[in-house]
Design a protein around this motif. Sequence first.
Motif, PDB file in Angstrom:
ATOM      1  N   THR A  34       0.843  -1.213   0.000  1.00 50.88           N
ATOM      2  CA  THR A  34       0.000   0.000   0.000  1.00 50.88           C
ATOM      3  C   THR A  34       0.874   1.257   0.000  1.00 50.88           C
ATOM      4  N   GLY A  37       5.605   2.164   5.710  1.00 51.33           N
ATOM      5  CA  GLY A  37       5.222   2.333   7.104  1.00 51.33           C
ATOM      6  C   GLY A  37       6.448   2.621   7.962  1.00 51.33           C
ATOM      7  N   ASN A  61      -4.274   8.868  18.216  1.00 51.70           N
ATOM      8  CA  ASN A  61      -4.471   8.192  16.932  1.00 51.70           C
ATOM      9  C   ASN A  61      -3.761   6.839  16.941  1.00 51.70           C
ATOM     10  N   VAL A  99     -10.491  -4.201  12.304  1.00 54.85           N
ATOM     11  CA  VAL A  99     -10.522  -3.730  13.695  1.00 54.85           C
ATOM     12  C   VAL A  99     -11.280  -4.767  14.521  1.00 54.85           C
ATOM     13  N   LEU A 114      -7.719   2.368  23.296  1.00 56.79           N
ATOM     14  CA  LEU A 114      -8.970   1.723  22.861  1.00 56.79           C
ATOM     15  C   LEU A 114      -8.970   0.251  23.288  1.00 56.79           C
ATOM     16  N   ALA A 140       2.862  -0.137  12.705  1.00 53.99           N
ATOM     17  CA  ALA A 140       3.392   0.673  11.599  1.00 53.99           C
ATOM     18  C   ALA A 140       2.343   1.597  11.004  1.00 53.99           C
ATOM     19  N   ILE A 182      -9.854  -0.214   5.723  1.00 53.45           N
ATOM     20  CA  ILE A 182     -10.073  -0.591   7.130  1.00 53.45           C
ATOM     21  C   ILE A 182     -11.540  -0.943   7.346  1.00 53.45           C
ATOM     22  N   ALA A 228     -12.568   5.718  13.555  1.00 52.87           N
ATOM     23  CA  ALA A 228     -11.139   5.679  13.202  1.00 52.87           C
ATOM     24  C   ALA A 228     -10.581   7.052  13.519  1.00 52.87           C
TER      25      ALA A 228
END
Length: 345
Positions: A34, A37, A61, A99, A114, A140, A182, A228
């Motif tokens: 993609t 990272g 984040n 997730v 979280l 990453a 995601i 997110a």
Amino acid sequence: MNIKTEVRPADAEGIARAAELLRQGELVALPTETVYGIAADARNGEAVSKIFVAKGRPQDNPLILHISEPKELESICHDIPAQAWLLAEHFWPGPLTMVLPVRDLVPKRTTAGLDTVAVRCPKTAATRELIRLAGVPIAAPSANRSGKPSTTTAAHVLHDMDGRIEAILDGGPCEVGVESTIVDLTGERPRLLRPGGVTPEELRALLGELDIDRAVLGQISNDAVVRAPGMKYKHYAPSAEVYIISGSSEAAARYIRRRFGPGDAVLCFAEELPLYDGCNPTAYGSENDVRTLSAGLFAALRDLDRPDIRTIYARCPEGGGVAYAVGNRLKKAAAFRVVDAEHEV
Ligand code: TXA
Ligand code: MG
């Protein structure tokens, strides 16, 4: 921060060195299919903290965990639904992040406190080998300074991260070019938090249903509570103001040419270059091949991130599939400012 950043090819030697650095709690940039990272040992809270400093990333984040084999999901998450294994079977290794509820072993700094965590198994063989060798799950985020477009070459990473990380593993340009899709599987229905190389259509075909998070659809205010957390921040933005000009190629060119002046730039499809004679246009790919658009978008936005450019008029692909992901990133860069050239003069 003044580290001497090593750039190494992603060969056996480079991978071994990177694995050693990761085990020592250092930061290494790695290639994925993609985007690049910035990796750290996800279980080492101090190493993870360095990522936030290197990127200038807000602490709330959370990071994505990268695994080398789908089955490692079990060691990180609990209460994994059948849907997750179905998605893993079809799309891992590949550009999909899920997730899920997180196990205690992952420090709060990695998950931003979280009780869920985002996990993916990247496709790039060198990176999976690196994760395997390091022997730890790897946190990453994209290897860009916070707020800037993600990096799709080692040169982009060096530009943003020189002196801030120990090493960069150079695996060439990223194939997909936008970050992973995601999907949140912790709610009543699967929810798309970020579109990417795995498309909404592909997900719906397997899952039967898929909600689209509102952060995908429009601008979210900075104090909003979102699924997110990263989606509410300003993203992918060069210093110029970006405007998306929709409509036919001809109508858009008429609209843009009428306004074009000093400090302006045009970001368009390759097929449209002849329409912008004298405007020094930048093409990011072919309108007829959306994969070239996704692969080229962030590099083009980086090229146009110059102090002399104040306004960017951008052309954006329409529709579903991978175009949905490209459109999402470009609209975020434009803070969702879209002008319909067919109805404006
Ligand atoms: O393609 C990718 O996913 C790249 C490569 C390097 O793997 N990584 C990446 O990471 O894009 P990053 O940190 O730039 O974006 C991660 C996004 C952020 O928007 C973050 O808020 C969201 O994933 N995220 C992370 N953990 C989450 C969670 N538990 N729940 C919801 N969203 C989460
Ligand atoms: Mg990012």
